[in-house]
Design a protein around this motif. Structure first.
Motif, PDB file in Angstrom:
ATOM      1  N   THR A   2     -52.879  -4.985  23.468  1.00 31.12           N
ATOM      2  CA  THR A   2     -52.946  -3.477  23.930  1.00 31.12           C
ATOM      3  C   THR A   2     -51.191  -3.193  24.193  1.00 31.12           C
ATOM      4  N   GLU A   5     -49.881  -4.697  27.293  1.00 29.86           N
ATOM      5  CA  GLU A   5     -49.283  -6.162  27.170  1.00 29.86           C
ATOM      6  C   GLU A   5     -47.894  -6.139  26.463  1.00 29.86           C
ATOM      7  N   LYS A  96     -53.756  -7.965  31.769  1.00 35.27           N
ATOM      8  CA  LYS A  96     -54.108  -6.684  30.992  1.00 35.27           C
ATOM      9  C   LYS A  96     -53.611  -5.368  31.977  1.00 35.27           C
ATOM     10  N   SER A 110     -47.129   4.653  23.724  1.00 35.83           N
ATOM     11  CA  SER A 110     -48.443   4.880  23.558  1.00 35.83           C
ATOM     12  C   SER A 110     -48.467   6.152  23.139  1.00 35.83           C
ATOM     13  N   SER A 114     -54.449   6.322  24.070  1.00 41.48           N
ATOM     14  CA  SER A 114     -54.873   5.125  25.240  1.00 41.48           C
ATOM     15  C   SER A 114     -54.017   4.053  25.448  1.00 41.48           C
ATOM     16  N   LYS A 116     -54.826   1.449  26.738  1.00 44.91           N
ATOM     17  CA  LYS A 116     -55.736   0.429  26.650  1.00 44.91           C
ATOM     18  C   LYS A 116     -56.413   0.135  25.333  1.00 44.91           C
ATOM     19  N   ARG A 117     -55.948   0.938  24.344  1.00 44.77           N
ATOM     20  CA  ARG A 117     -56.631   0.718  22.967  1.00 44.77           C
ATOM     21  C   ARG A 117     -56.089  -0.634  22.176  1.00 44.77           C
ATOM     22  N   PRO A 118     -56.913  -1.394  21.676  1.00 47.80           N
ATOM     23  CA  PRO A 118     -56.439  -2.361  20.888  1.00 47.80           C
ATOM     24  C   PRO A 118     -55.482  -2.256  19.747  1.00 47.80           C
ATOM     25  N   THR A 146     -47.155  -0.802  17.117  1.00 49.82           N
ATOM     26  CA  THR A 146     -47.784  -0.164  18.453  1.00 49.82           C
ATOM     27  C   THR A 146     -47.902   1.511  17.987  1.00 49.82           C
ATOM     28  N   ASN A 150     -53.652   0.849  13.940  1.00 46.40           N
ATOM     29  CA  ASN A 150     -54.855   1.028  14.679  1.00 46.40           C
ATOM     30  C   ASN A 150     -56.235   0.671  13.904  1.00 46.40           C
TER      31      ASN A 150
END
Length: 180
Positions: A2, A5, A96, A110, A114, A116-118, A146, A150
């Motif tokens: 994520t 991290e 996390k 980001s 989000s 928290k998106r993987p 990043t 996606n």
């Protein structure tokens, strides 16, 4: 992985709390976890006995990073001290939660998505990052994946969009020349 991290590690690196070696060990841990998860998925597909307790060794981290064992031990202790991960023979637990202070970098990396998106980071990229000696290459690659990678709602990995070198330069505190 994520964005949280990634930002936690980059933030600590920028504040001189982590060294380049610690960043290499951090992403080598991701690589080891990914290898074990893929092996576990493979066993489930072949209807063999699923869920074998994995075994993590310092020698694997040494081989993945090219660093000596004494440096690996020191960097793992540093990573655990800063709360990025916990390492044991049977488990690697990666934090996390957002570390205090990394919120601004997280917001920038980001974008509108989000945190928290993987992010579907291929294992070959994890190996490359954990073995890379140049910090500028590592930070540029982290910013690029990043923003660029996606997973669609159907589970397909997509690498769409573009990223400006000037944005990577500003976000990761690198010179424009080193980004290019």
């Amino acid at each position: 992985i994520t964005p949280i991290e990634i930002c936690n590690a980059v933030y600590l690196l920028e504040n001189k709390s982590l060294s380049k070696g610690a960043l290499q060990v951090y992403f080598a841990c991701f690589s080891l976890v990914a290898i074990r998860e893929a092996a576990n998925r493979s066993k489930k597909q072949n209807s063999k006995k699923a869920r074998v307790v994995p075994s993590y060794r310092l020698k694997e981290l040494s081989k993945a990073t090219g660093l000596p064992l004494r440096v690996i031990k020191k960097e793992l202790t540093n990573l655990q001290l800063h709360g990025l991960l916990t390492f044991s023979d049977s488990e690697i637990q990666i934090t996390k939660n957002i570390l205090p202070g990394s919120e601004e970098l997280l917001e920038s990396l980001s974008g509108k998505r989000s945190p928290k998106r993987p992010i579907p980071v291929p294992r070959s990229i994890l190996r490359f990052i954990s073995h890379s000696k140049k910090l500028s290459v590592t930070k540029t690659l982290l910013a690029y994946i990043t923003r660029g990678l996606n997973i669609s709602r159907t589970g397909e990995i997509k690498g769409q969009g573009s990223v400006k070198c000037s944005w990577i330069s500003n976000t990761m505190n690198l010179s424009l020349r080193s980004v290019k």
